[in-house]
Scaffold this motif. Structure first.
Motif, PDB file in Angstrom:
ATOM      1  N   ALA A   1       2.200  15.364   1.505  1.00 40.16           N
ATOM      2  CA  ALA A   1       1.656  15.686   0.252  1.00 40.16           C
ATOM      3  C   ALA A   1       2.652  15.386  -1.089  1.00 40.16           C
ATOM      4  N   ASN A   2       2.005  14.957  -2.024  1.00 37.36           N
ATOM      5  CA  ASN A   2       2.688  14.624  -3.230  1.00 37.36           C
ATOM      6  C   ASN A   2       2.519  15.569  -4.293  1.00 37.36           C
ATOM      7  N   THR A   3       3.917  16.018  -4.758  1.00 32.43           N
ATOM      8  CA  THR A   3       3.997  17.143  -5.783  1.00 32.43           C
ATOM      9  C   THR A   3       3.737  16.642  -7.124  1.00 32.43           C
ATOM     10  N   GLY A   4       3.726  15.191  -7.134  1.00 30.71           N
ATOM     11  CA  GLY A   4       3.486  14.590  -8.570  1.00 30.71           C
ATOM     12  C   GLY A   4       5.006  14.723  -9.520  1.00 30.71           C
ATOM     13  N   ILE A   5       5.909  15.158  -8.924  1.00 28.97           N
ATOM     14  CA  ILE A   5       7.143  15.213  -9.804  1.00 28.97           C
ATOM     15  C   ILE A   5       8.448  14.306  -8.964  1.00 28.97           C
ATOM     16  N   THR A   6       8.665  13.809  -9.980  1.00 23.14           N
ATOM     17  CA  THR A   6       9.784  12.697  -9.659  1.00 23.14           C
ATOM     18  C   THR A   6      10.982  13.083  -9.997  1.00 23.14           C
ATOM     19  N   LYS A   7      12.183  13.158  -9.170  1.00 26.81           N
ATOM     20  CA  LYS A   7      13.429  13.507  -9.308  1.00 26.81           C
ATOM     21  C   LYS A   7      14.262  12.337  -9.233  1.00 26.81           C
ATOM     22  N   GLU A   8      15.506  12.011  -9.888  1.00 26.25           N
ATOM     23  CA  GLU A   8      16.344  11.261  -9.614  1.00 26.25           C
ATOM     24  C   GLU A   8      17.414  11.630  -8.535  1.00 26.25           C
ATOM     25  N   THR A   9      17.250  10.969  -7.432  1.00 30.56           N
ATOM     26  CA  THR A   9      18.200  11.309  -6.167  1.00 30.56           C
ATOM     27  C   THR A   9      19.607  11.478  -6.364  1.00 30.56           C
ATOM     28  N   LYS A  10      20.035  10.588  -7.410  1.00 28.71           N
ATOM     29  CA  LYS A  10      21.463  10.657  -7.305  1.00 28.71           C
ATOM     30  C   LYS A  10      21.906  12.175  -8.207  1.00 28.71           C
ATOM     31  N   GLU A  11      20.938  12.579  -9.117  1.00 30.48           N
ATOM     32  CA  GLU A  11      21.413  13.794  -9.816  1.00 30.48           C
ATOM     33  C   GLU A  11      21.222  14.972  -9.181  1.00 30.48           C
ATOM     34  N   VAL A  12      20.188  15.035  -8.029  1.00 29.30           N
ATOM     35  CA  VAL A  12      19.768  16.145  -7.059  1.00 29.30           C
ATOM     36  C   VAL A  12      21.009  16.141  -6.112  1.00 29.30           C
TER      37      VAL A  12
ATOM     38  N   HIS B   1      -3.335  18.327  -5.206  1.00 31.44           N
ATOM     39  CA  HIS B   1      -2.078  17.412  -4.974  1.00 31.44           C
ATOM     40  C   HIS B   1      -2.617  16.270  -4.051  1.00 31.44           C
ATOM     41  N   SER B   2      -2.289  15.109  -4.227  1.00 36.73           N
ATOM     42  CA  SER B   2      -2.757  13.953  -3.401  1.00 36.73           C
ATOM     43  C   SER B   2      -1.896  13.860  -2.066  1.00 36.73           C
ATOM     44  N   VAL B   3      -2.565  13.458  -1.135  1.00 31.20           N
ATOM     45  CA  VAL B   3      -1.997  13.554   0.253  1.00 31.20           C
ATOM     46  C   VAL B   3      -2.114  12.009   0.936  1.00 31.20           C
ATOM     47  N   LEU B   4      -1.275  11.778   1.941  1.00 33.31           N
ATOM     48  CA  LEU B   4      -1.268  10.635   2.756  1.00 33.31           C
ATOM     49  C   LEU B   4      -1.421  11.109   4.127  1.00 33.31           C
ATOM     50  N   LYS B   5      -2.481  10.585   4.826  1.00 32.88           N
ATOM     51  CA  LYS B   5      -2.582  11.152   6.272  1.00 32.88           C
ATOM     52  C   LYS B   5      -2.051  10.009   7.176  1.00 32.88           C
ATOM     53  N   THR B   6      -0.963  10.331   7.760  1.00 34.15           N
ATOM     54  CA  THR B   6      -0.479   9.283   8.832  1.00 34.15           C
ATOM     55  C   THR B   6       0.301   9.818  10.064  1.00 34.15           C
ATOM     56  N   SER B   7       0.786   8.981  10.968  1.00 34.77           N
ATOM     57  CA  SER B   7       1.326   9.531  11.976  1.00 34.77           C
ATOM     58  C   SER B   7       2.718   9.297  12.056  1.00 34.77           C
ATOM     59  N   ILE B   8       3.378   9.738  12.882  1.00 36.33           N
ATOM     60  CA  ILE B   8       4.928   9.700  13.266  1.00 36.33           C
ATOM     61  C   ILE B   8       5.067   9.429  14.643  1.00 36.33           C
ATOM     62  N   GLY B   9       6.157   8.521  15.128  1.00 35.84           N
ATOM     63  CA  GLY B   9       6.395   8.750  16.687  1.00 35.84           C
ATOM     64  C   GLY B   9       5.886   7.619  17.218  1.00 35.84           C
TER      65      GLY B   9
ATOM     66  N   ASP C   1       0.725  -1.231   0.014  1.00 35.97           N
ATOM     67  CA  ASP C   1       0.005  -0.047   0.037  1.00 35.97           C
ATOM     68  C   ASP C   1       0.712   1.209  -0.013  1.00 35.97           C
ATOM     69  N   LEU C   2       2.324   1.184  -0.297  1.00 35.38           N
ATOM     70  CA  LEU C   2       3.044   2.465  -0.358  1.00 35.38           C
ATOM     71  C   LEU C   2       2.993   2.722  -1.713  1.00 35.38           C
ATOM     72  N   GLU C   3       2.293   4.182  -1.920  1.00 31.51           N
ATOM     73  CA  GLU C   3       2.492   4.496  -3.201  1.00 31.51           C
ATOM     74  C   GLU C   3       3.877   5.115  -3.592  1.00 31.51           C
ATOM     75  N   CYS C   4       4.240   4.663  -4.609  1.00 33.22           N
ATOM     76  CA  CYS C   4       5.416   5.010  -5.026  1.00 33.22           C
ATOM     77  C   CYS C   4       5.544   6.553  -5.552  1.00 33.22           C
ATOM     78  N   ALA C   5       6.541   7.206  -4.888  1.00 28.27           N
ATOM     79  CA  ALA C   5       6.649   8.902  -5.221  1.00 28.27           C
ATOM     80  C   ALA C   5       7.842   9.060  -4.453  1.00 28.27           C
ATOM     81  N   SER C   6       8.374  10.215  -5.053  1.00 28.65           N
ATOM     82  CA  SER C   6       9.818  10.775  -4.620  1.00 28.65           C
ATOM     83  C   SER C   6       9.633  11.127  -3.016  1.00 28.65           C
TER      84      SER C   6
END
Ligand code: PMV
Length: 309
Positions: A180-191, A301-309, A90-95
């Motif tokens: 929140a997801n910008t919908g833009i995918t970047k190559e981590t290596k390049e950035v 923009h699409s969102v994921l509602k979750t919690s941390i900690g 259920d993890l939506e692949c996004a950057s």
């Protein structure tokens, strides 16, 4: 059939700084990638993970490098003893959400079971790091650590190659966030390579930015331990400002942050690679989380509602 899973994650403080040995704060999230491995008559990789449109296409070279590294690391004989790997979950692949580390962790876990290797979590984590390294150059290791171990941690990469410093954190209670997801995918290596160049060209500016970040990190750890959400939000905003100075923000990130802040969010910043990817927003109770999520969705923009900690 053997299976394994890997958690998604969010970085609360310290993306990019962590590559240079500065400490970061990250949390696993309650969404995961699941890998199934079984014997087959030819090598097959089936990727059924949900995705942000275009993610898998943009990341196809990276995913290929990861698969090659898995085959090498686990000594898979693709000619004489082929396997089929199927990814789901259920993890939506996004950057910015740790999708590549969740892939590495889930397949490593499934192969450990399939091959009866008896690896413990630290060994799985080392395998996942090697796979991440093949995919994205010089990863800090924060993503695979969250993907394998889960939980809420501070993470400091050991630049001399020894064990990384990992400490468990806890909040007085789990805290609601919106990713929140910008919908833009970047190559981590390049950035990451780009930031390295900028740092080499402007040592003074980066010296000041790094020292600002160190202060943000130590104040954040205190705020987390005390459950001081107001302070935590202010520190996230300050972290975002310096990430923007490092050219890691973009109009979509700024649009999400401004919608979130207008709806009452305590703090918001990009999380992960940046220049797109995801934004983490602190919304420390349910009603606020709903309100902020809605405001961001209204901007498209699409969102994921979750919690941390
Ligand atoms: O975009 P993500 O979720 O893969 O996070 C990348 C985090 C960086 O600090 C930019 C790189 C790293 O290896 O830590």
């Amino acid at each position: 059939m053997s299976d394994g899973s890997g958690f998604g994650k969010t970085i609360l403080f310290g993306e990019h700084f962590v590559v240079y040995g500065l400490p970061a704060v990250a949390s696993a999230i309650g969404k995961k990638t699941i890998a199934n491995v079984e014997k087959s008559d030819k090598f097959e990789f089936i990727d059924n993970r949900p995705e942000t449109p275009g993610y898998k296409e943009t990341k196809k070279d990276e995913i290929k490098r990861q698969l090659d590294a898995i085959i090498r690391h686990f000594n898979i004989d693709v000619q004489n003893n082929p396997i089929k790997i199927v990814l789901s979950g259920d993890l939506e692949c996004a950057s910015g959400i740790g999708a590549s580390a969740a892939l590495a962790a889930s397949i490593s876990r499934a192969l450990n079971q399939h091959l009866g290797l008896g690896m413990d979590d630290d060994e799985i984590n080392r395998a996942a790091y090697i796979v991440e390294e093949a995919g994205s150059g010089t990863p800090s290791g924060i993503d695979n650590t969250c993907a394998v171990h889960g939980g809420f941690i501070t993470f400091e990469k050991n630049l001399s190659g020894g064990p990384n410093k990992i400490e468990r954190l806890s909040l007085p209670r789990p805290v609601e966030v919106v990713i929140a997801n910008t919908g833009i995918t970047k190559e981590t290596k390049e950035v990451v390579a780009d930031v390295k160049k900028l740092k080499e060209n402007s040592p003074e500016i980066f010296g000041r930015i790094f020292s600002d970040y160190r202060q943000i990190f130590s104040d954040a750890v205190v705020a987390i331990k005390n459950g001081n959400m107001k302070k935590l939000g202010i520190l996230m905003d300050r972290n975002q400002q310096i990430l923007a100075e490092m050219t890691l923000s973009c109009p979509e990130i700024e649009e999400i942050i401004s919608a979130a802040k207008s709806a009452g969010a305590f703090g918001a910043k990009l999380t992960g690679t940046g220049r797109g990817g995801s934004v983490i927003v602190l919304t420390p109770w349910k009603d606020l989380q709903e309100k902020v999520a809605k405001a961001i969705e209204e901007k498209g923009h699409s969102v994921l509602k979750t919690s941390i900690g």
